[in-house]
Design an enzyme around this catalytic site. Sequence first.
Site, PDB file in Angstrom:
ATOM      1  N   SER A 240      -1.474  -1.014  -8.074  1.00 11.87           N
ATOM      2  CA  SER A 240      -2.299  -0.878  -7.836  1.00 11.87           C
ATOM      3  C   SER A 240      -1.741  -0.185  -6.341  1.00 11.87           C
ATOM      4  CB  SER A 240      -3.456  -2.199  -7.350  1.00 11.87           C
ATOM      5  OG  SER A 240      -2.678  -2.928  -6.390  1.00 11.87           O
ATOM      6  N   LYS A 241      -3.211   0.368  -5.802  1.00 14.29           N
ATOM      7  CA  LYS A 241      -2.877   1.385  -4.366  1.00 14.29           C
ATOM      8  C   LYS A 241      -2.515   0.615  -3.831  1.00 14.29           C
ATOM      9  CE  LYS A 241      -5.789   5.521  -4.720  1.00 14.29           C
ATOM     10  NZ  LYS A 241      -6.846   5.987  -4.730  1.00 14.29           N
ATOM     11  N   ARG A 242      -2.425  -1.013  -3.591  1.00 10.68           N
ATOM     12  CA  ARG A 242      -2.488  -1.839  -1.978  1.00 10.68           C
ATOM     13  C   ARG A 242      -0.691  -2.647  -2.139  1.00 10.68           C
ATOM     14  NH1 ARG A 242      -2.198  -7.529  -3.827  1.00 10.68           N
ATOM     15  NH2 ARG A 242      -2.551  -6.816  -5.372  1.00 10.68           N
TER      16      ARG A 242
END
Length: 465
Positions: A240-242
């Site tokens: 994910s973006k994280r």
Amino acid sequence: MTVVTRFAPSPTGFLHIGGARTALFNYLFARRMGGRYLLRIEDTDRARSTEEAVDAILDGLNWLGLSGDEPPVFQHAGMQRHAEVARELLAKGRAYHCYCSAEELQEMRAKARAEGKTALYDGRWRDRDPSEAPAGVDPVVRLKTPLEGETVIDDLVQGQVTVQNDRIDDFILLRADGTPTYMHSVVVDDHDMGITHVIRGDDHLNNAFRQVQLFKAMDWPVPAFAHIPLIHGQDGAKLSKRHGALGVDAYRDMGYLADALCNYLLRLGWGHGDEEVIDRARAISLFDLEGVGRSPSRFDMAKLDNLNGHYLRETPDADIVDLVFERLEERSDVTLDTQSRERITRGLSGVKARAKTLIDLANGAGFYAATRPLPMNDKAAALLGDDARALMRALLLDLDSLDDWTEDALEALVRQLAEAQGVKLGAVAQPLRAALTGSNASPGIFEVMAILGREEARARIEDIC
Ligand code: GLU
């Protein structure tokens, strides 16, 4: 057989790193096999596809050196052709019109689910006479998939994968408004583009079983499939973006080199012993699908940093210095003129040792172009107490009598001064560093002083006295 591969992004967002890796594998496999690597923009979802996304994807591929060997194919432009193939299948009796209403389908699905079936359409129009068609209803076109037996895919990464045919729906080729479905368009395009190897994320493995039915129904050769595992984050969860699931443009902005990112993406999911640094030419000579791992790889920013640092050091300064200037141009605390550009060019290799990204490099070299008086970081400011400033004043006097403004001569002079004042070299060198660079960390201070030149170095020391 000439190998033809394709990268087929849907332009609904940026080119994320998973997509970039798929493109890279397609590119490398085609090159390795002496074949062709093509691009197809899958823009049939008109509502979600944007021109901006197309541009971002093509731009990202271009930056990575992964542009196609031919101009990209736009899937939407092939709609007529896709519809034509569906009509051909109807004519051959391999597809049929289905007149089910939305309510009927809903009921059917609920029933199939309750019975634990995965095929959600029950084939009720498969063998029905067209004369039974309700008036005023536009039908969809469905493929007649085999009811018995199994479909086997010898996937070049996943190995042999089998699905029972009764689990595969008679899926829709053309919607009631005559537009082709994504599943259908992909197959027609792969055939028409002469694709021999479909290399893509394993989230498409399920689609492959349906697509195989369609190739067979048209008596077209079925391409080889290679479904590559997805990239996961450090913690093993879906990326994910994280975790760093950003567009490749974000990596460019963060100061990564395209070659380093490609090398990293290559190693993410493919290996050749424990070789970490594999440049493009070597990758082309080595890449194979057997070397692609079967389990998801984990994205590791620290590894990317290390690899990027390596590429920064290996790339000739002349190829990087403009990228550093670009980043410094955005800063208001530097003056980029001929002189400061020259200083940065000379000083770049000294700054490289500590840098992991172009941002580090620009930050590390920025002091060469800093506008006086230099801003000091806290640690540098702390180095400039009364004693240190007295030493700097003494240094200024000594510097005036120095004829030879070279690294060696400057070092000898500073050493002499420290000795004469009865202090350690650091007692002079550290405040000197602070004065010349505004920081407590920099390349060798005598190199810095030599590159800054007499006038600028003196002025910077005077500024803090
Ligand atoms: N357009 C699909 C995607 O972006 C890829 C389809 C394919 O490679 O067959 O995920």
